[in-house]
Design an enzyme around this catalytic site. Structure first.
Site: not given
Length: 968
Positions: A102, A105-106, A203
């Site tokens: 994750h 991905e960012h 998040e």
């Protein structure tokens, strides 16, 4: 009767076969025909064609290829659709819960070798006409898709995406910003306490405040405990700070390699061009490796298991004393057995979908819980599928009872099978799904199964306190080993990051379209209005008929307004005519693609205090079933059933549960809705229908021991809403060949409902579009600041300002300003510096300009960022390039594809004609630097602006002590 159900179930794989079409170009050189010219074994730009298959049902030709050098696999779906899509996927299989896929991905989207500027991904949102751009991290893969209708734009975006995923910078500063870091609470004050910061860190704190998300994550982790599915791919907040920058770079090297990649393209652009660009800009630089990312099979248990987890209490739950969840999940077979998976997905639907399904009858109707558990049915998103069934909103003492019901229901299904009519209805549903054309087409269970997990979840009063304490302990462990030198380095790095975030970025390296690339005019959608006001729009709907009708709310007494969303929810689910609710559901499944009623609050395009209030009836069906569809609507109008209190209670509980569950996921929308409440009458009614006001009302209704009052209200509402005198406008979208027959059936339906009115009033009160607008004479806009104390670890913030309606000359400038402020100022302040998952500004059609943030750790800092953004806009510290990029972004939304079913709906729903859209388009083109500064001064100046502020978040003494805030 289908009796052979012993190997019942495997995960329902979303086999919705949605077709898509915008511009059909059935020429001799169509995309599908060009693709058929490829031959297996053919070499094309470093790829070898493996298979070519025509799929006439979906109007496409599929071409499968393999990259010779790296082994990358490629699938192209050639279709005469201008909305072209690209996606590259990598199998990402983490073995811990640090959230490495994750965070990666960012981070890969924060700059690359060819495009080293910070955040090229977000900057491309303003330099292209993309119809979609995003990235997703799932349990075992990460994907990067985009779509656009512009060929040059496709090449630009493809270049940025290829460079981002294969050659990212992966700078340490980007890892700190997007993943996690230790930093002084005030980065400029070395004496302020050290805290955890980071976009993904915040998040995931927000994600796990959603009890449904929390439960689903635990269920997967515990059902597949021996490999990658046993960890949290998105990152468990307390594990994220264990990830290092070096580990992130290593994960990229092994997982983001072409040998571990799958490419997919779709649309009418030539495949050969895609292959050439991908080969030249990326794949030619790699050699084949063995990534070893395969997911092994989960070893099957020899006996069932049980487990228990806890969550935070939900103050808005329908019944505070019944907040437990229980679910039984079964491990099934490998999803690559597509026939078995498809069969079991159908069986899953038969078991749980609709009031005629066995589990609905045994679990929902006895009112043991409020709804099925959030994980329910066949799930094929993992290597091996699963089937889950359970309840939420139940009492702890009902745990054993629910287990017994689940076991007994499965035994009964195995013994009795399913009625032939229900199987027929399901096959009909699949037929409709195959024919329906959307705009995003491109995007063994038996009683002896021993791999079975029973997972229960219950609220814990001090859950949030325990989570906060655990984070505090984690922080303390990180801090206690720091030397004075370490602390100094953290402070200096914090200043470096702040300086980098504050520095104006040079994005000139990125490709960009120009405003001149935008079409100057919109295509006209031909519609015809005949007789009584019915809009007919001939479209290539692939054998489907779409019907809509608007009924006015103007005559409805105010005391019934809160009940309207509930009325809309239940009116198609309680039975009608000679059909009880089970028979009604069966007929709807057999004869239609669904029938729904929803609230509509439509602001007038000319006046802020004028709006239309009503309900929208919507249904679709195959051409052969048009008479049956209108017969069902006639029975709903003429003879709806309201008196079954037990049925009503089930529907109330399900609706209340769904609303309560939605706040943690869409908190920014609830904040914007509440902030709008006191600014326009349309905003006030929208909050009543769909905001926190409605959530609270449904909670109170669900808690009632006697629903007699509600049962009495429903016929009163029906008298006003399902009244042909208040039906102001209908619309039909279908093929030219079927339009005449459909018009005749519609006319028959309208005569039928009119004949049943005792007063025999004229069928339609109005004979033109948008003449039912209501002007609220006594509405006075006022300012209000509201803080909702919610069980969340993060905030959702909105400040909304009253401006101008759609047709006003300043509306276009405000649209451009919102987009420009988001991209050029607010994104940096709220996300990069503040650590929120998202934030920005948007201009609403109702004349309300809203600032917002999502999963935000710093509400006061964000409010300050909103005001700084206004100062930035007033100062005019932006360039013509900034304005042009904002225009591109706005036009990408304005020109987004419209499905055949939805053509002409702007005119039908809001009275906005193609001519009005063209005028708005011309005003967008004309927006200048001077216009933007002027509207910022005119509408956002302190003392002049009329605004509302709403924050949803954890308990905060600052707001309680401030008398200017209403704390709820």
């Amino acid at each position: 009767m289908l009796r052979q159900t012993r190997s019942v179930f495997q995960k329902f794989r979303c086999l919705s076969f949605n077709g898509q079409q915008h511009t059909w170009r059935l020429k001799s050189t169509s995309a599908t025909e060009r693709a058929l010219q490829y031959q297996p074994g053919q070499k094309v730009h470093g790829f070898t064609v493996r298979e070519v298959v025509a799929v006439p049902d979906l109007f496409l030709t599929a071409v499968k290829l393999t990259h010779d050098k790296t082994g990358a696999q490629y699938l192209h779906a050639a279709r005469d659709d201008s909305n072209n899509l690209f996606s590259v996927q990598f199998r990402t299989t983490p073995m811990d819960s640090t959230g490495v896929p994750h965070i990666l991905e960012h981070t890969v989207l924060c700059g690359s070798e060819k495009y080293p500027c910070r955040d090229p991904f977000f900057k491309m949102l303003n330099r292209s006409l993309s119809t979609f751009m995003n990235a997703f991290t799932a349990s075992d893969y990460t994907m990067y898709p985009f779509s656009t209708q512009n060929g040059k734009d496709f090449q630009n975006l493809l270049s940025v995406y290829l460079d981002a995923v294969f050659f990212p910078c992966l700078r340490e500063q980007d890892f700190w910003q997007e993943g996690w870091r230790l930093e002084n609470e005030n980065p400029t004050d070395p004496s302020s306490p050290l805290v955890f910061k980071g976009v993904v860190f915040n998040e995931m704190k927000g994600a796990f405040s959603d009890n449904e998300r929390l439960y689903a994550q635990h269920l997967q982790n515990k059902l597949y405990p021996d490999h990658t599915y046993s960890v949290v791919s998105g990152g468990e907040p307390l594990a994220i700070p264990d990830l290092t920058w070096e580990q992130l770079k290593q994960f990229h090297a092994t997982h983001y390699h072409p040998s571990n990649a799958r490419f997919f393209t779709y649309g009418d652009l030539p495949l050969e061009n895609h292959l050439k660009q991908i080969q030249e800009e990326a794949l030619s630089r790699f050699e084949r490796i063995e990534p070893n990312t395969e997911v092994p099979s989960q070893p099957h248990w020899t006996s069932p298991r049980e487990d228990h987890v806890t969550c935070s209490p939900d103050a808005l739950a329908p019944d505070p004393t019944r907040q437990n969840t229980l679910c039984v999940s079964y491990l099934l077979g490998d999803i690559t057995d597509t026939f078995e998976g498809f069969t079991l997905s159908l069986l899953s639907s038969l078991m749980i979908s609709g009031p005629n399904s066995p589990f609905y009858k045994s679990l929902i109707e006895p009112k043991i819980g409020t709804d099925f558990s959030c994980v329910v049915g066949y799930d094929g998103s993992t290597k091996e599928a699963s089937f889950s069934i359970g309840l939420q909103g139940m009492a702890e003492e009902d745990t054993e009872r629910v287990k017994e019901i689940i076991s007994q229901t499965i035994d009964d299904i195995i013994e009795n099978g399913f009625e032939e009519e229900r199987i027929e209805a399901l096959l009909h549903k699949i037929e409709i799904q195959m024919k329906h054309q959307s705009t995003n087409f491109g995007l063994s269970l038996a009683s002896e199964n021993t791999h079975r997990l029973t997972l229960s979840m219950s609220p814990e009063d001090d859950y949030l306190e325990k989570q906060a304490k655990a984070e505090e302990e984690k922080l303390h462990k990180k801090i206690e080993v720091l030397s004075d030198g370490d602390r100094k380095e953290i402070y200096e790095k914090g200043l470096e990051l702040l300086a980098a975030q504050s520095k104006t970025q040079d994005a000139s390296c990125l490709p960009a379209l120009k405003v001149s690339d935008i079409e100057p005019t919109i295509p006209i959608t031909p519609v015809e209005t005949r007789g009584v006001p019915v809009q007919y729009c001939e479209q290539p709907t692939n054998g489907l008929v779409y019907f809509r009708a608007m009924c006015s709310l103007n005559t409805l007494p105010d005391d019934l307004k809160l009940y309207v969303p509930l009325f809309c929810s239940v009116i198609t689910k309680m039975g009608c005519g000679d059909l009880d609710y089970r028979q009604q559901a069966q007929q709807m499944e057999m004869r239609t693609g669904g029938m729904s009623v929803s609230t509509q609050v439509i602001p007038d395009s000319n006046h802020l205090d004028t709006f239309e209030q009503g309900i929208l009836l919507f249904s679709s069906c195959l051409e052969r079933n048009v008479p049956h569809m209108f017969e069902l609507w006639s029975d709903i109008f003429n003879k709806p059933h309201f008196n079954d209190e037990e049925r009503l209670r089930v529907l109330v509980m399900m609706s209340a549960q769904e609303l309560a569950n939605g706040i943690s996921y869409s908190g920014h929308m609830y904040a914007m809705s509440r902030a709008s409440r006191y600014l326009t009458p349309a905003g006030d009614l929208q909050e009543t229908f769909g905001g926190i006001e409605q959530v609270k009302f449904m909670k109170r209704t669900a808690e009632m021991s006697d629903l007699t009052h509600v049962i009495r209200a429903l016929p009163r509402i029906k008298k006003h809403l399902l009244n042909p005198a208040n039906m102001r406008w209908c619309a039909v979208n279908t093929t030219p060949q079927k339009m005449s027959d459909t018009a005749a059936q519609l006319e028959s339906f309208m005569k039928d409902v009119a004949a049943n009115r005792r007063d025999h009033k004229r069928l339609f009160l109005n004979d033109c579009v948008f003449t039912c607008c209501l002007q609220v004479q006594n509405f006075q806009p006022c300012q209000m600041k509201t803080y909702f104390d919610m069980p969340f670890p993060v905030h959702f913030v909105s400040e909304t300002i009253r401006t101008v309606p759609f047709s006003h000359q300043d509306y276009a400038s405000l649209c451009i300003l919102a987009r420009m402020m988001t991209a050029k100022f607010l994104h940096g302040e709220i996300r990069e510096k503040g650590g929120a998952y998202g934030g920005g500004a948007r201009m609403g059609g109702g004349g309300l300009f809203s600032f917002y943030s999502y999963r935000d750790p710093n509400s006061l800092q964000t409010l300050s960022a909103f005001h700084k953004g206004v100062d930035w806009a007033k100062s005019g510290r932006f360039t013509q390039q900034d304005i042009d990029e904002a225009k591109l972004s706005v036009f990408s939304a304005v020109d987004s594809p419209v499905a055949p079913a939805d053509k002409g709906m702007g005119r039908f729903l809001s009275g906005i004609t193609d001519e009005m859209k063209q005028s708005h388009r011309e005003r967008l083109f004309a927006v200048s630097h001077k216009h933007l500064v002027e509207v910022a001064e005119r509408y956002f100046t302190v003392g002049q602006k009329m605004f509302g502020v709403t924050i949803l978040g954890p308990e905060n003494d600052t707001f309680k002590r401030d008398p200017s805030w209403l704390v709820l």
